[in-house]
Design a protein around this motif. Sequence first.
Motif, PDB file in Angstrom:
ATOM      1  N   GLY A 134       0.213  -1.269  -0.498  1.00 35.56           N
ATOM      2  CA  GLY A 134      -0.121  -0.338  -0.126  1.00 35.56           C
ATOM      3  C   GLY A 134       1.141   1.292  -0.030  1.00 35.56           C
ATOM      4  N   ALA A 135       2.589   1.147   0.233  1.00 39.43           N
ATOM      5  CA  ALA A 135       3.373   2.457   0.504  1.00 39.43           C
ATOM      6  C   ALA A 135       2.916   3.053  -1.028  1.00 39.43           C
ATOM      7  CB  ALA A 135       4.541   1.688   0.406  1.00 39.43           C
ATOM      8  N   LYS A 136       2.376   4.481  -1.479  1.00 41.10           N
ATOM      9  CA  LYS A 136       2.791   5.435  -1.946  1.00 41.10           C
ATOM     10  C   LYS A 136       3.717   6.258  -2.820  1.00 41.10           C
ATOM     11  CE  LYS A 136      -1.362   4.168  -3.575  1.00 41.10           C
ATOM     12  NZ  LYS A 136      -1.955   2.839  -4.651  1.00 41.10           N
ATOM     13  N   ALA A 137       4.582   6.013  -1.197  1.00 42.54           N
ATOM     14  CA  ALA A 137       5.784   6.805  -1.538  1.00 42.54           C
ATOM     15  C   ALA A 137       6.845   6.231  -0.191  1.00 42.54           C
ATOM     16  CB  ALA A 137       5.215   8.813  -1.343  1.00 42.54           C
ATOM     17  N   TYR A 138       8.080   6.686  -0.662  1.00 39.62           N
ATOM     18  CA  TYR A 138       9.062   6.367   0.677  1.00 39.62           C
ATOM     19  C   TYR A 138       9.606   7.337   1.092  1.00 39.62           C
ATOM     20  CZ  TYR A 138       7.712   2.012  -0.127  1.00 39.62           C
ATOM     21  OH  TYR A 138       7.765  -0.035   0.069  1.00 39.62           O
ATOM     22  N   LYS A 139      10.098   7.788   2.264  1.00 40.58           N
ATOM     23  CA  LYS A 139      10.743   8.912   3.149  1.00 40.58           C
ATOM     24  C   LYS A 139      12.013   8.562   3.528  1.00 40.58           C
ATOM     25  CE  LYS A 139       8.235  11.059   5.683  1.00 40.58           C
ATOM     26  NZ  LYS A 139       7.467  12.193   6.517  1.00 40.58           N
ATOM     27  N   LEU A 140      13.507   8.958   2.684  1.00 37.75           N
ATOM     28  CA  LEU A 140      14.654   8.230   3.264  1.00 37.75           C
ATOM     29  C   LEU A 140      15.565   9.932   3.954  1.00 37.75           C
ATOM     30  CD1 LEU A 140      17.220   7.010   4.333  1.00 37.75           C
ATOM     31  CD2 LEU A 140      17.881   7.452   1.626  1.00 37.75           C
ATOM     32  N   GLU A 141      15.727   9.809   5.366  1.00 34.31           N
ATOM     33  CA  GLU A 141      16.153  11.162   5.623  1.00 34.31           C
ATOM     34  C   GLU A 141      17.035  11.044   6.955  1.00 34.31           C
ATOM     35  OE1 GLU A 141      11.474  13.949   7.064  1.00 34.31           O
ATOM     36  OE2 GLU A 141      11.760  11.588   7.348  1.00 34.31           O
ATOM     37  N   GLN A 171      24.914  25.271   5.915  1.00 31.88           N
ATOM     38  CA  GLN A 171      25.089  26.113   6.804  1.00 31.88           C
ATOM     39  C   GLN A 171      24.986  24.663   7.662  1.00 31.88           C
ATOM     40  OE1 GLN A 171      24.902  29.284   8.011  1.00 31.88           O
ATOM     41  NE2 GLN A 171      26.210  29.420   6.301  1.00 31.88           N
ATOM     42  N   PRO A 172      24.890  24.938   8.593  1.00 32.84           N
ATOM     43  CA  PRO A 172      23.789  23.738   9.501  1.00 32.84           C
ATOM     44  C   PRO A 172      22.407  23.332  10.098  1.00 32.84           C
ATOM     45  CG  PRO A 172      24.641  25.115  11.375  1.00 32.84           C
ATOM     46  CD  PRO A 172      25.143  25.681   9.457  1.00 32.84           C
ATOM     47  N   ALA A 173      21.530  22.796   9.183  1.00 33.13           N
ATOM     48  CA  ALA A 173      19.778  22.730   9.782  1.00 33.13           C
ATOM     49  C   ALA A 173      19.874  22.579  11.231  1.00 33.13           C
ATOM     50  CB  ALA A 173      19.742  21.346   9.145  1.00 33.13           C
ATOM     51  N   PRO A 174      18.118  23.232  11.188  1.00 35.39           N
ATOM     52  CA  PRO A 174      18.181  23.408  12.669  1.00 35.39           C
ATOM     53  C   PRO A 174      18.048  22.051  13.372  1.00 35.39           C
ATOM     54  CG  PRO A 174      16.285  24.485  10.489  1.00 35.39           C
ATOM     55  CD  PRO A 174      17.705  23.337   9.621  1.00 35.39           C
ATOM     56  N   ALA A 175      17.939  21.631  13.989  1.00 34.73           N
ATOM     57  CA  ALA A 175      18.282  20.716  15.009  1.00 34.73           C
ATOM     58  C   ALA A 175      16.859  19.755  15.564  1.00 34.73           C
ATOM     59  CB  ALA A 175      18.413  20.968  16.525  1.00 34.73           C
ATOM     60  N   ALA A 176      15.791  20.496  14.859  1.00 35.98           N
ATOM     61  CA  ALA A 176      14.119  19.803  15.032  1.00 35.98           C
ATOM     62  C   ALA A 176      13.382  19.256  13.571  1.00 35.98           C
ATOM     63  CB  ALA A 176      12.982  21.087  14.997  1.00 35.98           C
ATOM     64  N   GLY A 177      14.670  19.694  12.494  1.00 35.00           N
ATOM     65  CA  GLY A 177      14.134  19.033  11.963  1.00 35.00           C
ATOM     66  C   GLY A 177      15.990  18.146  10.563  1.00 35.00           C
ATOM     67  N   PRO A 178      15.105  17.298   9.712  1.00 36.92           N
ATOM     68  CA  PRO A 178      15.505  16.413   8.891  1.00 36.92           C
ATOM     69  C   PRO A 178      17.248  17.199   8.286  1.00 36.92           C
ATOM     70  CG  PRO A 178      13.341  16.107   7.889  1.00 36.92           C
ATOM     71  CD  PRO A 178      13.478  17.130   8.746  1.00 36.92           C
ATOM     72  N   LEU A 179      18.103  16.956   8.079  1.00 42.60           N
ATOM     73  CA  LEU A 179      19.153  18.321   7.327  1.00 42.60           C
ATOM     74  C   LEU A 179      18.555  17.791   6.657  1.00 42.60           C
ATOM     75  CD1 LEU A 179      22.972  16.360   9.735  1.00 42.60           C
ATOM     76  CD2 LEU A 179      21.117  18.772   9.842  1.00 42.60           C
ATOM     77  N   THR A 180      19.048  16.396   5.975  1.00 40.80           N
ATOM     78  CA  THR A 180      18.371  16.047   4.401  1.00 40.80           C
ATOM     79  C   THR A 180      17.497  15.136   4.106  1.00 40.80           C
ATOM     80  OG1 THR A 180      19.782  16.860   1.900  1.00 40.80           O
ATOM     81  CG2 THR A 180      20.359  14.661   3.372  1.00 40.80           C
ATOM     82  N   GLY A 181      17.443  14.521   3.116  1.00 40.62           N
ATOM     83  CA  GLY A 181      15.579  13.359   3.230  1.00 40.62           C
ATOM     84  C   GLY A 181      15.724  13.497   1.180  1.00 40.62           C
ATOM     85  N   ILE A 182      15.680  12.625   1.112  1.00 43.89           N
ATOM     86  CA  ILE A 182      14.598  12.305  -0.503  1.00 43.89           C
ATOM     87  C   ILE A 182      13.796  11.494  -0.040  1.00 43.89           C
ATOM     88  CG2 ILE A 182      17.253  12.397  -1.555  1.00 43.89           C
ATOM     89  CD1 ILE A 182      16.713   9.619  -1.709  1.00 43.89           C
ATOM     90  N   VAL A 183      12.471  11.836  -1.546  1.00 39.53           N
ATOM     91  CA  VAL A 183      11.201  10.641  -1.115  1.00 39.53           C
ATOM     92  C   VAL A 183      11.241  10.671  -2.610  1.00 39.53           C
ATOM     93  CG1 VAL A 183       8.852  11.081  -1.688  1.00 39.53           C
ATOM     94  CG2 VAL A 183      10.305  12.851  -0.665  1.00 39.53           C
ATOM     95  N   LEU A 184      10.736   9.132  -2.326  1.00 37.50           N
ATOM     96  CA  LEU A 184      10.942   8.475  -3.732  1.00 37.50           C
ATOM     97  C   LEU A 184      10.249   7.570  -3.388  1.00 37.50           C
ATOM     98  CD1 LEU A 184      13.954   6.239  -2.141  1.00 37.50           C
ATOM     99  CD2 LEU A 184      13.762   7.631  -4.237  1.00 37.50           C
ATOM    100  N   PRO A 185       8.638   6.872  -5.117  1.00 37.18           N
ATOM    101  CA  PRO A 185       8.256   6.660  -5.340  1.00 37.18           C
ATOM    102  C   PRO A 185       8.155   5.326  -4.648  1.00 37.18           C
ATOM    103  CG  PRO A 185       9.093   7.246  -7.453  1.00 37.18           C
ATOM    104  CD  PRO A 185      10.190   7.585  -6.529  1.00 37.18           C
ATOM    105  N   GLY A 186       6.864   5.013  -4.494  1.00 39.03           N
ATOM    106  CA  GLY A 186       6.358   3.401  -3.768  1.00 39.03           C
ATOM    107  C   GLY A 186       6.588   2.369  -4.460  1.00 39.03           C
TER     108      GLY A 186
END
Length: 232
Positions: A134-141, A171-186
Amino acid sequence: MRVLAKGSRLRAIAEINTTGSGLIVGQWEIAPATTTSGAPVFRPLALVRQNVAGGRRVFITSPPLPTRFEGTNLVRLNITDPATVFDEPELQYYVTPESPLPERQEPRLLLMTSPSPGIPLTLTTRFAWQAVPGAKAYKLEFFPALPVRDEPPSQDEVVASLPLDPGPDPQPAPAAGPLTGIVLPGAVTETRLKDFTLAHLPAQRRYRWIVTAIGEDGAVLGASAMREIYKP
């Protein structure tokens, strides 16, 4: 790329190295998610007129970016005067769908098959996982490898850095969120990081990473355990 929920507050910051004095003229432009599935269609977001004096670094902040619609959005600062000798970079951010019934089911454990413990983070590192029905997308963070006792401070606004200088200091990313990430189709269950994604993660540091499966209605169907990896 930033990954954030609907209604989050987000701005971009353009960092420009200048020489001489004068006026920078341009406009912030946005290509909303409704246009980025094909050829992006940029529309004006805000005009920019910034005075500069002498060779120095200038920061130009965008107005709040739209986060009402899920999908991949693009934002850029289009400088019209003076003429530039480089293409202005485009910043991507992905707005995750909302789940109308977020507690309808418990997320399942997403099983990772690669990389194995001890494998360093490079352009050749393969991230792979078992498909979630049922996955429509995957996030790698990717997140900073923080001590367990250090809880990241809460923030109600994420600031994304959009450097316009070919070689600025990261520049450092905010500590509250991911530094980086990608979104892939399911349909995709493995990937390797592109160089522009890897560039958000400074070398000789450890990071935490996680893969999340997103369903059609925005519900989180599964998530892997948080793992650590070292970038040499």
